[in-house]
Design a protein around this motif. Structure first.
Motif, PDB file in Angstrom:
ATOM      1  N   GLY A 532       5.322  -1.499  14.710  1.00 43.29           N
ATOM      2  CA  GLY A 532       5.430  -0.084  14.432  1.00 43.29           C
ATOM      3  C   GLY A 532       4.625   0.380  13.249  1.00 43.29           C
ATOM      4  N   GLY A 533       3.948  -0.545  12.569  1.00 39.27           N
ATOM      5  CA  GLY A 533       3.135  -0.163  11.428  1.00 39.27           C
ATOM      6  C   GLY A 533       1.931   0.654  11.835  1.00 39.27           C
ATOM      7  N   GLU A 534       1.343   1.327  10.859  1.00 38.75           N
ATOM      8  CA  GLU A 534       0.207   2.203  11.160  1.00 38.75           C
ATOM      9  C   GLU A 534      -0.988   1.416  11.658  1.00 38.75           C
ATOM     10  OE1 GLU A 534      -2.220   5.951   9.120  1.00 38.75           O
ATOM     11  OE2 GLU A 534      -0.566   4.965   8.084  1.00 38.75           O
ATOM     12  N   ALA A 535      -1.160   0.172  11.230  1.00 33.49           N
ATOM     13  CA  ALA A 535      -2.259  -0.659  11.704  1.00 33.49           C
ATOM     14  C   ALA A 535      -1.912  -1.391  12.988  1.00 33.49           C
ATOM     15  CB  ALA A 535      -2.660  -1.670  10.632  1.00 33.49           C
ATOM     16  N   VAL A 536      -0.683  -1.226  13.464  1.00 38.64           N
ATOM     17  CA  VAL A 536      -0.232  -1.915  14.683  1.00 38.64           C
ATOM     18  C   VAL A 536      -0.042  -0.924  15.815  1.00 38.64           C
ATOM     19  CG1 VAL A 536       1.636  -3.259  15.707  1.00 38.64           C
ATOM     20  CG2 VAL A 536       0.832  -3.797  13.397  1.00 38.64           C
ATOM     21  N   GLY A 537       0.632   0.179  15.527  1.00 37.33           N
ATOM     22  CA  GLY A 537       0.909   1.157  16.567  1.00 37.33           C
ATOM     23  C   GLY A 537       1.890   0.621  17.591  1.00 37.33           C
ATOM     24  N   ALA A 538       1.592   0.891  18.835  1.00 39.59           N
ATOM     25  CA  ALA A 538       2.464   0.427  19.923  1.00 39.59           C
ATOM     26  C   ALA A 538       2.159  -0.999  20.336  1.00 39.59           C
ATOM     27  CB  ALA A 538       2.329   1.364  21.119  1.00 39.59           C
ATOM     28  N   HIS A 539       1.161  -1.630  19.715  1.00 39.69           N
ATOM     29  CA  HIS A 539       0.784  -2.995  20.078  1.00 39.69           C
ATOM     30  C   HIS A 539       1.570  -4.000  19.234  1.00 39.69           C
ATOM     31  CE1 HIS A 539      -2.501  -1.165  22.340  1.00 39.69           C
ATOM     32  NE2 HIS A 539      -2.811  -0.478  21.246  1.00 39.69           N
ATOM     33  N   SER A 540       1.280  -5.270  19.448  1.00 39.08           N
ATOM     34  CA  SER A 540       1.939  -6.320  18.674  1.00 39.08           C
ATOM     35  C   SER A 540       1.296  -6.427  17.300  1.00 39.08           C
ATOM     36  CB  SER A 540       1.822  -7.662  19.410  1.00 39.08           C
ATOM     37  OG  SER A 540       0.456  -8.000  19.619  1.00 39.08           O
ATOM     38  N   PRO A 541       2.036  -6.928  16.296  1.00 43.61           N
ATOM     39  CA  PRO A 541       1.491  -7.030  14.928  1.00 43.61           C
ATOM     40  C   PRO A 541       0.480  -8.156  14.796  1.00 43.61           C
ATOM     41  CG  PRO A 541       3.732  -7.884  15.017  1.00 43.61           C
ATOM     42  CD  PRO A 541       3.456  -7.298  16.365  1.00 43.61           C
ATOM     43  N   PHE A 542      -0.050  -8.303  13.596  1.00 41.23           N
ATOM     44  CA  PHE A 542      -1.018  -9.357  13.271  1.00 41.23           C
ATOM     45  C   PHE A 542      -0.290 -10.481  12.535  1.00 41.23           C
ATOM     46  CE2 PHE A 542      -3.416  -5.474  13.650  1.00 41.23           C
ATOM     47  CZ  PHE A 542      -4.604  -5.851  14.258  1.00 41.23           C
ATOM     48  N   PRO A 543       0.160 -11.512  13.226  1.00 44.16           N
ATOM     49  CA  PRO A 543       0.962 -12.558  12.562  1.00 44.16           C
ATOM     50  C   PRO A 543       0.157 -13.409  11.587  1.00 44.16           C
ATOM     51  CG  PRO A 543       0.477 -13.190  14.825  1.00 44.16           C
ATOM     52  CD  PRO A 543      -0.031 -11.781  14.662  1.00 44.16           C
ATOM     53  N   LYS A 544      -1.181 -13.412  11.687  1.00 45.78           N
ATOM     54  CA  LYS A 544      -1.995 -14.241  10.811  1.00 45.78           C
ATOM     55  C   LYS A 544      -2.676 -13.451   9.696  1.00 45.78           C
ATOM     56  CE  LYS A 544      -3.001 -17.678  14.406  1.00 45.78           C
ATOM     57  NZ  LYS A 544      -4.082 -18.414  15.138  1.00 45.78           N
ATOM     58  N   ALA A 545      -2.258 -12.222   9.498  1.00 47.52           N
ATOM     59  CA  ALA A 545      -2.811 -11.452   8.383  1.00 47.52           C
ATOM     60  C   ALA A 545      -2.345 -12.062   7.067  1.00 47.52           C
ATOM     61  CB  ALA A 545      -2.367  -9.992   8.489  1.00 47.52           C
ATOM     62  N   GLN A 546      -3.277 -12.284   6.146  1.00 52.37           N
ATOM     63  CA  GLN A 546      -2.985 -12.949   4.877  1.00 52.37           C
ATOM     64  C   GLN A 546      -3.511 -12.103   3.718  1.00 52.37           C
ATOM     65  OE1 GLN A 546      -1.144 -15.569   4.831  1.00 52.37           O
ATOM     66  NE2 GLN A 546      -1.333 -16.464   6.867  1.00 52.37           N
ATOM     67  N   LEU A 547      -2.800 -12.178   2.598  1.00 55.33           N
ATOM     68  CA  LEU A 547      -3.240 -11.469   1.398  1.00 55.33           C
ATOM     69  C   LEU A 547      -4.403 -12.213   0.753  1.00 55.33           C
ATOM     70  CD1 LEU A 547       0.154 -10.453  -0.231  1.00 55.33           C
ATOM     71  CD2 LEU A 547      -1.329  -9.111   1.259  1.00 55.33           C
ATOM     72  N   PHE A 548      -5.395 -11.451   0.284  1.00 51.92           N
ATOM     73  CA  PHE A 548      -6.627 -12.056  -0.214  1.00 51.92           C
ATOM     74  C   PHE A 548      -6.368 -12.931  -1.444  1.00 51.92           C
ATOM     75  CE2 PHE A 548      -6.338  -8.468  -3.058  1.00 51.92           C
ATOM     76  CZ  PHE A 548      -6.921  -8.907  -4.228  1.00 51.92           C
ATOM     77  N   PHE A 549      -5.460 -12.517  -2.312  1.00 52.29           N
ATOM     78  CA  PHE A 549      -5.216 -13.276  -3.542  1.00 52.29           C
ATOM     79  C   PHE A 549      -4.639 -14.649  -3.234  1.00 52.29           C
ATOM     80  CE2 PHE A 549      -2.993 -14.429  -7.436  1.00 52.29           C
ATOM     81  CZ  PHE A 549      -3.940 -14.126  -8.410  1.00 52.29           C
ATOM     82  N   ASN A 550      -3.741 -14.720  -2.249  1.00 55.57           N
ATOM     83  CA  ASN A 550      -3.141 -16.007  -1.889  1.00 55.57           C
ATOM     84  C   ASN A 550      -4.125 -16.897  -1.147  1.00 55.57           C
ATOM     85  OD1 ASN A 550      -0.837 -13.801  -1.911  1.00 55.57           O
ATOM     86  ND2 ASN A 550       0.107 -15.760  -2.397  1.00 55.57           N
ATOM     87  N   VAL A 551      -5.013 -16.288  -0.351  1.00 50.02           N
ATOM     88  CA  VAL A 551      -6.047 -17.093   0.316  1.00 50.02           C
ATOM     89  C   VAL A 551      -6.959 -17.745  -0.717  1.00 50.02           C
ATOM     90  CG1 VAL A 551      -8.062 -16.970   1.840  1.00 50.02           C
ATOM     91  CG2 VAL A 551      -5.964 -15.734   2.432  1.00 50.02           C
ATOM     92  N   ALA A 552      -7.194 -17.063  -1.831  1.00 48.65           N
ATOM     93  CA  ALA A 552      -8.101 -17.591  -2.847  1.00 48.65           C
ATOM     94  C   ALA A 552      -7.423 -18.556  -3.810  1.00 48.65           C
ATOM     95  CB  ALA A 552      -8.717 -16.442  -3.636  1.00 48.65           C
TER      96      ALA A 552
END
Length: 620
Positions: A532-552
Motif C-alpha cells: 500500500g505504500g506510494e512506491a508500491v501501489g496496488a502491487h506487491s512490495p520490494f522485499p529486497k529494498a535496502q538502506l544505503f548506509f547499511n549496505v555500505a
C-alpha cells in the motif's frame, strides 16, 4: 470503716434543723455578693482526694485500683503523682496541638486582571487560536520542506516496532527508542502508515499533534508564571508562527516529540502547588523527554532549580530527592536495556563475558561526542536560521541574557533564562550542529521574549505613569508578530520541495521489478517495503529494498546477504544525502564500499532534479 463513717455524717447532716445549717448568702439576693471560697484540696491515703470539706462532712474521690492514669493530666494537689516523663513533655504536647502548618511559600502566582474573563470564554478563544496554529502548520505540510533522511529513519523504526523489532537493522544506540515507539503507537489510530498518501505524510500529521500540544503548554506556562493572559498569547504567537518553527516543527524529528514532554514536565512543576504527585509526574515526563531525545539531559540542572523554586521550604529536600531519583531511574531504563542485551560495553575491550562482536551503547556515546563540525557546523546552521527568521535568532541570545541580568529579582525570569542558556551549550560545545537542533530552543526563546517584552513595557508604563500602557504595548507586540511572520513564511506555503521525491517513487512503482535489490535512502523505505505504500501501489512490495548506509557499513548486509559482491546490487537511488554520507564513509574507512563500486558500474535510468536512479551493469 471510712465509708460507713462518712454515711453516718451525711445522715446526721440531713436530720439537722435548717436553722442550724450554715447559711451562705445567694448572690444578688439579700446580703452583699461574696466571692466563693476557693475549694481546698486535701489528700487521703491510697491516692484519694477530698474535693469538698465542711465541718461535718466531706466529698472525696473513689479509689479505683489498677486504673491507668493519663500521663498528661496532673492530679490537683498531688505533684508527686505525676508520671515519669521527659522534661517539659506537657509543654511540647500542648504546643503541638496548636501549631500551624508552614505557609506555602512558592512562586505560584494568581491570575489578576483588570478585565476579568470567564473561563469558558478564555477556553473558547484559546481553541480558536489553536485552530489557527494548526492551519498555519498544516497548510502545504506535505510539500514543504522536502522529505529528510531522519524522517525516513524514524518512520522505518516505527514500522519495525510494529514488527517486534527496535529498528529494521541492528539497533545501534544512536538515540533512545522512546521517540519512534510513540510514533508506532499513533499509527493504528490512523489505520496504517498511508492514511495521508505516504508514510512521511502520516508522520508529519502525528508531529502536528505534538506541535499543538506544545503551543498550548507554552501559553499555559507563560500565563501561570506571569499571571497575565496577554503574555501567554505573546509567547504562544512567537512559538507557533515563527518560520523557523513552521519549517522544522512540521518534520518528523525526535526533538518535536521530546519538547512536548519537557514542556509538560515544566507545566506540572509550576502549577503543582508543591504537591508530591505533581513532582513525581513532572519527573516522569522529563524522563520520557530525555528518552525521546537524549540532548534534553542538558536541561536537568535548570529543572532541579525549578523544583527548588516551586516547592515549599519544608518540602524541598524530599522533593529534590524524589524528582532526581524518579528522573534518573526512568532514564536508566535505556542503559538497563543495553546491559540485558549484553551491549553496554564495547566489544573492543575484550571483557571475559564478551565472546561475540556486537554494537555498544557506551561506544556509540563516545563516538557521538567525537563528531566534529565537518558533518554540520554551527556557522552553516546559523546562516540557515538567519535566513528563515533573523529576528528570532537574535532574540534567542538577547532575551535570555536580559532575563539573566534582571532575573535575580524575578526568579521566574531567571529560570527561563537558565533553561535557554543551558541549551545553548549544545551549540557552542564545538561538536556537530545540524539546523534542526534549534527545535527545543524555540519555545524557550518564545517565553524569554515574552518576559523581556513585559519588563520593558512595565518600565515604560512606570516612567509615563500610565498603568494601562503596559498591556497596550504587549498587545501591539502581538499584532506586530503576525504580519512579520507571514511575510517571512511565504516560501513555506508556496514551494513544493517534495515533488521530485514523489516522482521518484512513482517511477520505481511503474518500472522496477519487485524481486530486485534496490538501494534507497530511508525516506522511501516504508513506502517500498509495506503493501500500500506510494512506491508500491496496488502491487506487491520490494522485499529486497535496502538502506544505503547499511549496505555500505553493516556486515550482515554487505557480507552475509550481498556476499561482498557489488554485482548483487541491481538499482541505486542517489540524492544529495547519499553522496554526502558515502563520501564521509570513504574518508573514515579509507576505501570504497561495494555500494560505491556498484555506482561506478551503473548507468542513469531516471532523473528528477537532484535525484537519480541508476541501474547497475552486471558483468557476464
Amino acid at each position: 470503716m471510712v465509708r460507713d463513717e462518712t454515711q453516718q455524717q451525711v445522715n446526721r447532716h440531713i436530720n439537722t434543723p435548717a436553722q442550724s445549717l450554715p447559711t451562705t448568702p445567694w448572690p444578688g439576693i439579700g446580703a452583699e455578693q461574696q466571692a466563693p471560697e476557693k475549694p481546698q484540696v486535701h489528700s487521703l491515703p491510697q491516692g484519694r482526694l477530698i474535693l469538698h470539706k465542711q465541718e461535718n462532712f466531706y466529698v472525696s474521690t473513689v479509689n479505683r485500683r489498677h486504673r491507668r492514669v493519663h500521663p498528661l493530666r496532673k492530679p490537683s494537689g498531688v505533684t508527686s503523682a505525676l508520671p515519669k516523663v521527659l522534661p517539659q513533655q506537657q509543654t511540647r504536647i500542648a504546643a503541638s496541638e496548636t501549631r500551624r502548618m508552614p505557609r506555602l511559600d512558592t512562586l505560584n502566582t494568581t491570575l489578576r486582571s483588570r478585565f476579568p474573563i470567564p473561563l469558558w470564554l478564555e477556553t473558547l478563544g484559546l481553541l480558536l487560536v489553536l485552530v489557527g496554529v494548526g492551519l498555519a502548520h498544516a497548510y502545504n505540510m506535505f510539500n514543504f520542506p522536502r522529505y529528510e533522511l531522519d524522517e525516513g529513519t524514524y518512520m522505518a523504526s516505527a514500522w519495525s516496532i510494529l514488527q517486534g523489532q527496535l529498528m529494521p537493522y541492528a539497533y545501534g544506540y544512536a538515540h533512545p527508542p522512546a521517540g519512534w515507539i510513540q510514533l508506532a503507537t499513533w499509527i493504528p489510530l490512523f489505520n496504517g502508515f498511508f492514511a495521508f498518501g505516504n508514510a512521511l505524510n502520516t508522520g508529519r500529521v502525528i508531529v502536528l499533534l505534538y506541535k499543538l500540544g506544545s503551543a498550548l503548554l507554552v501559553y499555559l506556562i507563560t500565563r501561570r508564571l506571569s499571571a497575565r493572559r496577554s503574555l501567554g498569547l505573546l509567547a504562544m504567537g512567537i512559538f507557533a508562527l515563527t518560520p523557523l518553527g513552521i519549517t522544522y516543527q512540521r518534520e518528523i524529528y525526535l526533538d518535536n516529540i521530546a519538547i512536548f514532554w519537557f514542556l509538560l514536565s515544566l507545566f506540572l512543576l509550576v502549577t503543582g502547588n508543591s504537591r508530591l504527585r505533581a513532582i513525581i509526574f513532572s519527573a516522569l515526563t522529563l524522563g520520557i523527554a530525555i528518552l525521546s531525545k537524549e540532548v534534553l539531559i542538558l536541561l536537568i540542572p535548570a529543572m532541579i532549580y525549578a523544583v527548588w523554586l516551586y516547592t515549599t521550604p519544608f518540602q524541598r529536600k524530599f522533593a529534590l530527592v524524589a524528582f532526581g531519583y524518579t528522573t534518573l531511574a526512568l532514564c536508566s531504563a535505556w542503559m538497563l536495556m543495553a546491559l540485558m542485551r549484553g551491549e553496554f560495553f564495547p566489544y573492543a575491550w575484550h571483557l571475559p563475558w564478551d565472546n561475540h562482536a556486537h554494537l555498544s551503547l557506551l561506544q556509540t556515546i563516545l563516538e557521538q561526542t567525537k563528531r566534529t563540525q565537518s558533518e554540520g557546523s554551527l556557522g552553516t546552521s546559523f546562516s540557515q536560521w538567519m535566513g528563515l527568521d533573523s529576528l528570532l535568532v537574535v532574540m534567542s541570545i538577547i532575551a535570555p541574557v536580559f532575563n539573566l541580568v534582571f532575573g535575580f529579582r524575578q526568579r521566574n525570569q531567571l529560570l527561563l533564562s537558565l533553561l535557554a542558556l543551558s541549551f545553548w551549550l549544545l551549540f557552542i560545545r564545538g561538536g556537530v550542529v545540524f539546523p534542526y537542533y534549534i527545535i527545543p530552543l524555540i519555545p524557550l526563546v518564545a517565553m524569554n521574549c515574552a518576559f523581556a517584552c513585559a519588563t520593558l513595557a512595565r518600565w515604560i508604563s512606570q516612567a509615563t505613569h500610565l498603568p494601562l500602557l503596559q498591556g497596550i504595548l504587549v498587545l501591539l507586540a502581538i499584532a506586530a508578530i503576525v504580519p512579520y511572520d507571514i511575510l517571512h513564511a511565504q516560501p513555506i506555503y508556496t514551494h513544493d520541495y517534495a515533488q521530485e521525491q514523489r516522482q521518484a517513487m512513482d517511477w520505481m512503482r511503474e518500472h522496477l521489478p519487485r524481486n530486485t535489490v534496490v538501494v534507497i535512502p530511508p525516506q522511501y523505505f516504508v513506502d517500498m517495503r509495506v503493501s500500500g505504500g506510494e512506491a508500491v501501489g496496488a502491487h506487491s512490495p520490494f522485499p529486497k529494498a535496502q538502506l544505503f548506509f547499511n549496505v555500505a557499513t553493516d556486515p550482515s548486509i554487505y557480507h552475509d546477504q550481498l556476499k561482498d559482491n557489488w554485482q548483487n546490487i541491481d538499482y541505486i537511488l542517489v540524492d544529495p544525502d547519499v553522496i554526502l554520507h558515502l563520501n564521509m564513509i570513504q574518508e573514515v574507512r579509507g576505501g570504497s564500499s561495494i555500494l560505491q563500486q556498484a555506482l561506478k558500474h551503473s548507468v542513469e535510468r531516471a532523473h528528477f532534479y537532484d535525484i537519480s536512479i541508476y541501474q547497475v551493469q552486471h558483468k557476464m
